[in-house]
Motif scaffolding. Sequence first.
Motif, PDB file in Angstrom:
ATOM      1  N   ASP A 103       0.113   1.898  10.406  1.00 32.02           N
ATOM      2  CA  ASP A 103      -1.282   1.877   9.966  1.00 32.02           C
ATOM      3  C   ASP A 103      -1.431   2.461   8.565  1.00 32.02           C
ATOM      4  O   ASP A 103      -2.198   1.969   7.745  1.00 32.02           O
ATOM      5  CB  ASP A 103      -2.150   2.697  10.935  1.00 32.02           C
ATOM      6  CG  ASP A 103      -2.511   1.898  12.178  1.00 32.02           C
ATOM      7  OD1 ASP A 103      -2.171   0.695  12.216  1.00 32.02           O
ATOM      8  OD2 ASP A 103      -3.114   2.470  13.100  1.00 32.02           O
ATOM      9  N   GLN A 104      -0.684   3.516   8.331  1.00 30.72           N
ATOM     10  CA  GLN A 104      -0.784   4.148   7.019  1.00 30.72           C
ATOM     11  C   GLN A 104      -0.232   3.233   5.929  1.00 30.72           C
ATOM     12  O   GLN A 104      -0.807   3.107   4.847  1.00 30.72           O
ATOM     13  CB  GLN A 104      -0.031   5.470   7.023  1.00 30.72           C
ATOM     14  CG  GLN A 104      -0.331   6.322   5.812  1.00 30.72           C
ATOM     15  CD  GLN A 104       0.774   7.321   5.574  1.00 30.72           C
ATOM     16  OE1 GLN A 104       0.934   8.263   6.338  1.00 30.72           O
ATOM     17  NE2 GLN A 104       1.530   7.106   4.518  1.00 30.72           N
ATOM     18  N   PHE A 105       0.857   2.556   6.234  1.00 35.13           N
ATOM     19  CA  PHE A 105       1.355   1.534   5.308  1.00 35.13           C
ATOM     20  C   PHE A 105       0.243   0.526   5.017  1.00 35.13           C
ATOM     21  O   PHE A 105      -0.019   0.182   3.866  1.00 35.13           O
ATOM     22  CB  PHE A 105       2.546   0.779   5.931  1.00 35.13           C
ATOM     23  CG  PHE A 105       3.824   1.565   5.979  1.00 35.13           C
ATOM     24  CD1 PHE A 105       4.024   2.664   5.154  1.00 35.13           C
ATOM     25  CD2 PHE A 105       4.860   1.197   6.838  1.00 35.13           C
ATOM     26  CE1 PHE A 105       5.224   3.377   5.185  1.00 35.13           C
ATOM     27  CE2 PHE A 105       6.055   1.902   6.868  1.00 35.13           C
ATOM     28  CZ  PHE A 105       6.225   2.996   6.048  1.00 35.13           C
ATOM     29  N   LEU A 111      -2.935  -2.413  -3.015  1.00 34.36           N
ATOM     30  CA  LEU A 111      -2.180  -1.761  -4.095  1.00 34.36           C
ATOM     31  C   LEU A 111      -0.745  -2.275  -4.144  1.00 34.36           C
ATOM     32  O   LEU A 111      -0.190  -2.511  -5.231  1.00 34.36           O
ATOM     33  CB  LEU A 111      -2.184  -0.241  -3.878  1.00 34.36           C
ATOM     34  CG  LEU A 111      -1.549   0.608  -4.977  1.00 34.36           C
ATOM     35  CD1 LEU A 111      -2.427   0.642  -6.210  1.00 34.36           C
ATOM     36  CD2 LEU A 111      -1.278   2.034  -4.497  1.00 34.36           C
ATOM     37  N   ILE A 112      -0.136  -2.452  -2.972  1.00 32.49           N
ATOM     38  CA  ILE A 112       1.254  -2.895  -2.909  1.00 32.49           C
ATOM     39  C   ILE A 112       1.394  -4.344  -3.351  1.00 32.49           C
ATOM     40  O   ILE A 112       2.360  -4.709  -4.023  1.00 32.49           O
ATOM     41  CB  ILE A 112       1.796  -2.683  -1.481  1.00 32.49           C
ATOM     42  CG1 ILE A 112       2.007  -1.187  -1.249  1.00 32.49           C
ATOM     43  CG2 ILE A 112       3.101  -3.436  -1.280  1.00 32.49           C
ATOM     44  CD1 ILE A 112       2.173  -0.807   0.198  1.00 32.49           C
ATOM     45  N   ALA A 113       0.408  -5.175  -3.005  1.00 31.89           N
ATOM     46  CA  ALA A 113       0.466  -6.566  -3.465  1.00 31.89           C
ATOM     47  C   ALA A 113       0.360  -6.632  -4.980  1.00 31.89           C
ATOM     48  O   ALA A 113       0.891  -7.538  -5.612  1.00 31.89           O
ATOM     49  CB  ALA A 113      -0.649  -7.384  -2.823  1.00 31.89           C
ATOM     50  N   GLU A 114      -0.324  -5.660  -5.566  1.00 31.41           N
ATOM     51  CA  GLU A 114      -0.493  -5.681  -7.027  1.00 31.41           C
ATOM     52  C   GLU A 114       0.710  -5.083  -7.757  1.00 31.41           C
ATOM     53  O   GLU A 114       1.130  -5.597  -8.790  1.00 31.41           O
ATOM     54  CB  GLU A 114      -1.771  -4.917  -7.405  1.00 31.41           C
ATOM     55  CG  GLU A 114      -2.251  -5.259  -8.805  1.00 31.41           C
ATOM     56  CD  GLU A 114      -3.634  -4.709  -9.073  1.00 31.41           C
ATOM     57  OE1 GLU A 114      -4.235  -4.115  -8.141  1.00 31.41           O
ATOM     58  OE2 GLU A 114      -4.120  -4.864 -10.210  1.00 31.41           O
ATOM     59  N   PHE A 115       1.269  -3.995  -7.213  1.00 31.89           N
ATOM     60  CA  PHE A 115       2.312  -3.286  -7.960  1.00 31.89           C
ATOM     61  C   PHE A 115       3.608  -3.085  -7.176  1.00 31.89           C
ATOM     62  O   PHE A 115       4.546  -2.496  -7.707  1.00 31.89           O
ATOM     63  CB  PHE A 115       1.788  -1.926  -8.410  1.00 31.89           C
ATOM     64  CG  PHE A 115       0.570  -1.989  -9.285  1.00 31.89           C
ATOM     65  CD1 PHE A 115       0.658  -2.508 -10.563  1.00 31.89           C
ATOM     66  CD2 PHE A 115      -0.657  -1.556  -8.825  1.00 31.89           C
ATOM     67  CE1 PHE A 115      -0.449  -2.577 -11.383  1.00 31.89           C
ATOM     68  CE2 PHE A 115      -1.791  -1.619  -9.633  1.00 31.89           C
ATOM     69  CZ  PHE A 115      -1.682  -2.134 -10.903  1.00 31.89           C
ATOM     70  N   GLY A 116       3.677  -3.512  -5.953  1.00 33.58           N
ATOM     71  CA  GLY A 116       4.868  -3.289  -5.148  1.00 33.58           C
ATOM     72  C   GLY A 116       4.840  -1.945  -4.442  1.00 33.58           C
ATOM     73  O   GLY A 116       4.011  -1.098  -4.730  1.00 33.58           O
ATOM     74  N   CYS A 117       5.763  -1.747  -3.499  1.00 35.63           N
ATOM     75  CA  CYS A 117       5.866  -0.468  -2.801  1.00 35.63           C
ATOM     76  C   CYS A 117       6.380   0.586  -3.785  1.00 35.63           C
ATOM     77  O   CYS A 117       7.405   0.378  -4.445  1.00 35.63           O
ATOM     78  CB  CYS A 117       6.819  -0.582  -1.620  1.00 35.63           C
ATOM     79  SG  CYS A 117       7.223   1.022  -0.875  1.00 35.63           S
ATOM     80  N   PRO A 118       5.688   1.725  -3.889  1.00 39.62           N
ATOM     81  CA  PRO A 118       6.119   2.751  -4.848  1.00 39.62           C
ATOM     82  C   PRO A 118       7.555   3.202  -4.603  1.00 39.62           C
ATOM     83  O   PRO A 118       8.326   3.392  -5.555  1.00 39.62           O
ATOM     84  CB  PRO A 118       5.134   3.898  -4.596  1.00 39.62           C
ATOM     85  CG  PRO A 118       3.955   3.279  -3.954  1.00 39.62           C
ATOM     86  CD  PRO A 118       4.473   2.120  -3.161  1.00 39.62           C
ATOM     87  N   LEU A 119       7.928   3.357  -3.336  1.00 41.12           N
ATOM     88  CA  LEU A 119       9.292   3.770  -3.019  1.00 41.12           C
ATOM     89  C   LEU A 119      10.293   2.654  -3.314  1.00 41.12           C
ATOM     90  O   LEU A 119      11.336   2.880  -3.936  1.00 41.12           O
ATOM     91  CB  LEU A 119       9.385   4.183  -1.541  1.00 41.12           C
ATOM     92  CG  LEU A 119       9.063   5.636  -1.178  1.00 41.12           C
ATOM     93  CD1 LEU A 119       7.694   6.055  -1.680  1.00 41.12           C
ATOM     94  CD2 LEU A 119       9.177   5.848   0.312  1.00 41.12           C
ATOM     95  N   GLY A 120       9.974   1.458  -2.858  1.00 43.72           N
ATOM     96  CA  GLY A 120      10.903   0.350  -3.007  1.00 43.72           C
ATOM     97  C   GLY A 120      11.169  -0.004  -4.465  1.00 43.72           C
ATOM     98  O   GLY A 120      12.318  -0.211  -4.863  1.00 43.72           O
ATOM     99  N   THR A 121      10.107  -0.081  -5.270  1.00 43.28           N
ATOM    100  CA  THR A 121      10.296  -0.483  -6.661  1.00 43.28           C
ATOM    101  C   THR A 121      11.087   0.554  -7.434  1.00 43.28           C
ATOM    102  O   THR A 121      11.933   0.212  -8.264  1.00 43.28           O
ATOM    103  CB  THR A 121       8.945  -0.729  -7.353  1.00 43.28           C
ATOM    104  OG1 THR A 121       8.117   0.424  -7.199  1.00 43.28           O
ATOM    105  CG2 THR A 121       8.247  -1.939  -6.776  1.00 43.28           C
ATOM    106  N   ILE A 122      10.836   1.832  -7.173  1.00 41.34           N
ATOM    107  CA  ILE A 122      11.557   2.862  -7.927  1.00 41.34           C
ATOM    108  C   ILE A 122      13.022   2.923  -7.482  1.00 41.34           C
ATOM    109  O   ILE A 122      13.921   3.159  -8.298  1.00 41.34           O
ATOM    110  CB  ILE A 122      10.862   4.245  -7.800  1.00 41.34           C
ATOM    111  CG1 ILE A 122      11.199   5.102  -9.024  1.00 41.34           C
ATOM    112  CG2 ILE A 122      11.246   4.964  -6.532  1.00 41.34           C
ATOM    113  CD1 ILE A 122      10.403   6.398  -9.096  1.00 41.34           C
ATOM    114  N   CYS A 123      13.278   2.678  -6.199  1.00 38.74           N
ATOM    115  CA  CYS A 123      14.673   2.620  -5.737  1.00 38.74           C
ATOM    116  C   CYS A 123      15.406   1.462  -6.380  1.00 38.74           C
ATOM    117  O   CYS A 123      16.545   1.596  -6.829  1.00 38.74           O
ATOM    118  CB  CYS A 123      14.719   2.490  -4.208  1.00 38.74           C
ATOM    119  SG  CYS A 123      14.425   4.027  -3.333  1.00 38.74           S
TER     120      CYS A 123
END
Lengths: 200, 200
Positions: A103-105, A111-123
């Motif tokens: 649910d929190q995801f 936001l994720i559709a616009e910029f990607g997952c903050p964790l995934g993109t930085i990894c």
Amino acid sequence: MTDVRTERSSAAGQPTGKRQGKRERLLAAAIELLHQEGVERTTLADIAHRAEVPVGGVYYYFKTKEDVVTAVIEAHAAEVRASLADIEHRHGSPKDRLKALVDQFASRNELIAEFGCPLGTICSELDKRHVETSPAAVLMRLPIAWMEEQYRALGCDDADELALELMAAYEGSALLANTMRDPSILTGAARRINRGIDAL
Amino acid sequence: MTDVRTERSSAAGQPTGKRQGKRERLLAAAIELLHQEGVERTTLADIAHRAEVPVGGVYYYFKTKEDVVTAVIEAHAAEVRASLADIEHRHGSPKDRLKALVDQFASRNELIAEFGCPLGTICSELDKRHVETSPAAVLMRLPIAWMEEQYRALGCDDADELALELMAAYEGSALLANTMRDPSILTGAARRINRGIDAL
DNA sequence: GTCTATAAATCGATAGAC
DNA sequence: GTCTATCGATTTATAGAC
């Protein structure tokens, strides 16, 4: 775009009692920009400008750009840990906890559709700096280890594989949603994941 | 590292009949470097050096760096299309075709654990250049549209969702395998995906 | 302790020689 | 047609003024 002002005028444990929230502002600006513009495309001048701090002044608060990246990673890690602890506090059963995480995801789909997952993109981006152990890998391991605990509490022998599967489904959907600019890809994924949790 | 020499001395439809494989070498070098080092971190000098072409000479074959990126994307698209056509030629049933695609993914597990999925990483990175429609999005749509066809041929009403789910599972696993530098994450994902196809 | 001015290095791109 | 030499802009980082 969004206003991330975690101002707290002259608080926290600074050596001298004479600090406004400049370091905090710089860190908040860096978190946003590294996510939205990417690590390599974000310049220290960009960060300073968004934080409303003099351009050269960044080096008083951070030794180098890599130090800024490290601080951003640690801030993400702290936030993830806090979120997971909060979920554990609010929910008793492992199933409810897993679904609370999903649910929190889901609350950040746009936001994720616009910029990607903050964790995934930085990894993904930091992997290109061929350091032995990627400093961003810890970010991924935090939720995965936590999910593995929940699955194990449910009596699953393949708890490690289930945790990896859940995280992969989420990160892959985040990448597709970002590439296609379509948040509904994430809602569909969340629905499937929740169905899988219920069926355990 | 791997030798990607698609040499073909003075062939193809060039205006003058006096071209060695320099453009081909530059393109092959760009494909490798954009995958292994990332788009932003790769310089035109890096590409020229790996292709053993004079540094400034890149601009004779490509107008700008973005032109190089575009050429790399088109090369990836051509390769994906060729792979899918080859699978269609070798396998008749939709199930066998889907499993053949998963097998082909699996043949590059070590490379992906080291550098990430070539399609996924370039999509993630190019999204940060806020152009209206990301030029890399076409790369993702190619296998997804093809998988959707196969699922539809199998009589699935939710063929579009199944195709997105398969691609997301693969791309998410690629990200995790790359972040953790662990190819076995991809073999586990392939096993699960194949099981899902068999169970249709 | 905070920030301005500037150095040093790098990269994309171009003009023009061969 | 092919490539060398170089420009201009950008970016990280530092030295030192206030």
